[in-house]
Scaffold this motif. Structure first.
Motif, PDB file in Angstrom:
ATOM      1  N   ASN A  76      16.285 -11.405 -40.051  1.00 31.86           N
ATOM      2  CA  ASN A  76      16.063 -10.020 -39.646  1.00 31.86           C
ATOM      3  C   ASN A  76      16.337  -9.792 -38.159  1.00 31.86           C
ATOM      4  O   ASN A  76      16.047  -8.719 -37.627  1.00 31.86           O
ATOM      5  N   LEU A  79      21.792  -7.745 -37.066  1.00 33.56           N
ATOM      6  CA  LEU A  79      22.053  -6.362 -37.449  1.00 33.56           C
ATOM      7  C   LEU A  79      23.334  -6.307 -38.272  1.00 33.56           C
ATOM      8  O   LEU A  79      24.356  -6.881 -37.892  1.00 33.56           O
ATOM      9  N   ASN A  88      20.186  -2.645 -42.474  1.00 36.82           N
ATOM     10  CA  ASN A  88      18.927  -3.378 -42.573  1.00 36.82           C
ATOM     11  C   ASN A  88      17.863  -2.532 -43.263  1.00 36.82           C
ATOM     12  O   ASN A  88      17.747  -1.347 -43.006  1.00 36.82           O
ATOM     13  N   GLU A  95      15.670  -6.851 -42.781  1.00 38.58           N
ATOM     14  CA  GLU A  95      16.965  -7.512 -42.757  1.00 38.58           C
ATOM     15  C   GLU A  95      17.807  -6.969 -43.901  1.00 38.58           C
ATOM     16  O   GLU A  95      17.300  -6.286 -44.798  1.00 38.58           O
ATOM     17  N   PHE A  96      19.102  -7.236 -43.864  1.00 39.40           N
ATOM     18  CA  PHE A  96      19.974  -6.815 -44.945  1.00 39.40           C
ATOM     19  C   PHE A  96      20.157  -7.982 -45.899  1.00 39.40           C
ATOM     20  O   PHE A  96      20.572  -9.072 -45.497  1.00 39.40           O
ATOM     21  N   ASP A 123      16.881  -5.508 -33.847  1.00 40.37           N
ATOM     22  CA  ASP A 123      17.508  -6.237 -34.955  1.00 40.37           C
ATOM     23  C   ASP A 123      18.744  -7.010 -34.533  1.00 40.37           C
ATOM     24  O   ASP A 123      19.386  -7.644 -35.376  1.00 40.37           O
ATOM     25  N   THR A 424       8.293  -5.783 -38.342  1.00 38.74           N
ATOM     26  CA  THR A 424       8.657  -4.942 -39.475  1.00 38.74           C
ATOM     27  C   THR A 424       7.437  -4.188 -39.998  1.00 38.74           C
ATOM     28  O   THR A 424       6.284  -4.564 -39.750  1.00 38.74           O
TER      29      THR A 424
END
Length: 641
Positions: A76, A79, A88, A95-96, A123, A424
């Protein structure tokens, strides 16, 4: 002109402005969509394994959680941007998850390494992954389609239509993917005796639409929308028996369903013969995930939404005199709202708000100045100020410089930057199972620098690049196991800031060789040495990662063969004691994967192709106790007209 030459012309990701590679002082790697097709990449994360500084961890087969780490950073802290949209997920760990990103009309992938918060905000401590999809081209309407099948009962199909004129362009594309997969849980699990593990399948569909309208030469309006829906079988995680000392993946009938929407509208105006441009945009993302047990009881759900407004202007001018120079001034402003709504069937503590609704607002101001002398020496400085409604203001910086020698074409580059990663919403407010949030968490702070060179040789048929880097992260967010306040015999986990500084050092090497026309050889190697503030080795960061790819196009480009090799060195992973759930780490073995692919154009409009993944049927784990697919063979047909 070949793909490599095209990739060397301009880069937007590194400085947020279009410019020559000579102006880039940061470490950035790129790969084209054509190269992805030559490798027959179906999951975008697979090609990231081949790029310097990148580590990939997937919790099982295709469709399982896939984390990307750059230069030893957390997942995370990377980016991800696709077509200008920040991807994300604020509803989970911010995170993605690359699990659902298939290779649908991808035109280019850039990986920018090192802290980039001065340009991109939170990020981006580890770096930025920027992906651009194809757009329509002027000319008659073009149709493309493909169908493919193979091992593990895998079927995938794509279709697209595109076209345009000087005044507009458009692309509409779709993709469907289905596989029965393999079991996520390994066979040592006591809940699944040998031979009884069920396959964990995965099904997804993605639609993509892009359109641009240019009412005048100086104005362009662009819209892009991406929608993905997926349905995945999952295995649980819990106490293991049969003498295995750690909690492990448990074979069961859990499932996860999700719907994701990503959209952006943008207006661009260019004035003063291209010297002054303005970009105004609005992005919106919605990522909805729902987990179910074997009885179809909804056990957990999260909905993350991101709304972002941004503006950027760039002014370019020249100065003469004894020391002529080029200048680029950039100013940007943005406002982002991250919102989350989550639900659990088993709230912890029992009186926790359920569902939970929270949001965080952040505004940022960006300034950047780039100066170039004689098209050889470039220096870029950036500063960003963030205003957050929950955390203190944050100021981040970045300086990058590059110098290219005329005679040898040697490019020396160096960069230094700082980064910030806000906790987060899940870490601050989340609740589920044995997890306790911590509203007192502080943002993680990063700092990093690198120095390197790029050296073309033999009339650019050979290109060598090397980079040494250092990363430092303060107040790294980890977790600790504590006694359950509601059950003296139980344990819970909560996130904490680890006091002190995590240290990561490493080397990145790259080599590209084109010995003859049609043959391209690429190799990359990364050494990463990372430890947290206590001196413990950072998990899921292999010390050694290497890759090699050979691609040969012949018969006037009608035929193509590709060989890819990826080596992932020994690493450590999280482990939880099966009784106390105290966290420790254990080693994972190194592994090497070999993939081969070939294609042949039967006509100008039809192409047949095939590939074998994991040619030598290597057994390996990327995440402790989660299995990975063995050898798989696939074949298909492409049509275009």
């Amino acid at each position: 002109m070949d793909d490599a030459a095209e990739l060397e012309e301009i880069s937007v990701t590194a400085n947020r402005i279009a410019g020559p590679q000579a102006a880039i002082g940061s470490a950035v790697s790129s790969i084209s969509g054509k190269e992805l097709e030559q490798r027959q990449i179906r999951v975008v994360s697979d090609v990231l394994r081949e790029l310097p500084g990148v580590a990939v961890n997937r919790t099982g087969p295709v469709g399982a959680l896939t984390q990307i780490r750059i230069r030893g950073s957390e997942g995370n802290q990377t980016l991800v941007i696709i077509d200008g949209i920040r991807m994300n997920d604020p509803g989970t760990s911010a995170e993605f998850d690359f699990a659902n990103l298939l290779n649908l009309e991808v035109e280019r992938v850039d990986v920018l390494r090192g802290p980039q918060s001065a340009l991109y905000g939170s990020d981006a401590i580890g770096g930025v992954i920027s992906i651009v999809t194809r757009k329509g081209e002027p000319g008659p309407t073009r149709f493309r389609a493909s169908i493919e099948g193979g091992s593990f009962n895998t079927v995938t199909g794509t279709a697209s239509v595109s076209g345009g004129t000087e005044a507009y362009d458009y692309l509409i594309a779709g993709q469907g993917f289905s596989t029965r997969g393999v079991s996520t849980a390994k066979r040592f699990d006591a809940y699944a005796p040998p031979g009884s593990l069920d396959r964990d399948g995965y099904r997804s569909g993605t639609g993509l639409a892009k359109v641009s309208v240019r009412p005048t030469e100086n104005v362009e309006f662009t819209g892009v929308a991406r929608y993905t829906e997926f349905d995945a079988d999952r295995d649980g995680f819990g106490a293991a028996s049969d003498g295995y000392p750690f909690a492990a993946a448990v074979d069961n009938r859990d499932t996860e369903k999700g719907k994701q929407f990503f959209g952006r509208a943008q207006a661009r105006a260019t004035l003063l013969d291209g010297a002054w441009d303005h970009v105004l945009g609005m992005s919106y993302t919605r990522q909805d995930r729902r987990s179910f047990d074997g009885t179809d009881l909804k056990t957990y759900a999260s909905l993350g939404e991101m709304t972002r407004f941004d503006y950027q202007t760039n002014i370019r001018f020249q100065t003469g005199g004894a020391l002529p120079a080029s200048h680029v001034l950039t100013f940007g402003a943005d406002h982002t709202r991250d919102a989350v709504k989550s639900f659990t069937a088993f709230p912890f503590p029992a009186d926790a708000p359920n569902p939970l609704r929270k949001h965080i607002d952040n505004a940022g101001l960006v300034g950047q100045y780039q100066i170039g002398f004689f098209e050889k020496l470039f220096v870029t400085g950036s500063i960003r100020q963030d205003f957050n409604d929950r955390f203190d203001e944050a100021t981040t910086y970045r300086v990058a410089s590059a110098y290219t020698f005329d005679h040898t074409k040697t490019k020396l580059r160096a960069s230094w930057g700082t980064g910030v990663k806000n906790p987060t919403t899940f870490e601050l407010f989340g609740f589920s199972g044995n997890f306790v949030p911590n509203g007192d968490l502080k943002p993680e702070r990063g700092e990093g620098w690198d120095v390197g060179f790029d050296q073309p040789l033999w009339s650019d048929r050979i290109v060598v690049d090397a980079t040494y880097f250092q990363q430092r992260v303060r107040d790294l967010i980890s977790s600790e196991t504590v006694a359950d306040p509601g059950d003296p015999t139980g344990f819970v986990n909560r996130p904490i800031n680890v006091p002190g500084t995590s240290k990561i050092d490493g080397v990145e090497l790259g080599l590209t060789v084109r010995p003859i026309d049609g043959l391209t050889l690429r190799a990359a190697y990364t050494f990463t040495d990372g430890e947290d503030a206590t001196g413990a080795t950072l998990v899921r960061r292999p010390r050694h990662v290497a890759s090699f790819n050979a691609n040969y196009a012949f018969f006037e480009g009608r035929a193509n063969v590709n060989l890819g090799v990826v080596h992932n060195g020994r690493q450590r992973d999280f482990a939880y004691d099966a009784t106390t759930y105290a966290r420790t780490s254990v080693p994972l073995k190194a592994y090497t994967l070999v993939n081969v692919a070939a294609s042949y154009k039967v006509t100008e409009n039809a192409e047949v192709y095939g590939r074998v993944e994991n040619l030598f049927d290597r057994k390996y784990e990327e995440v402790l106790t989660y299995d990975a697919p063995g050898r798989g063979a696939y074949g298909g047909l492409k049509l275009s007209f």
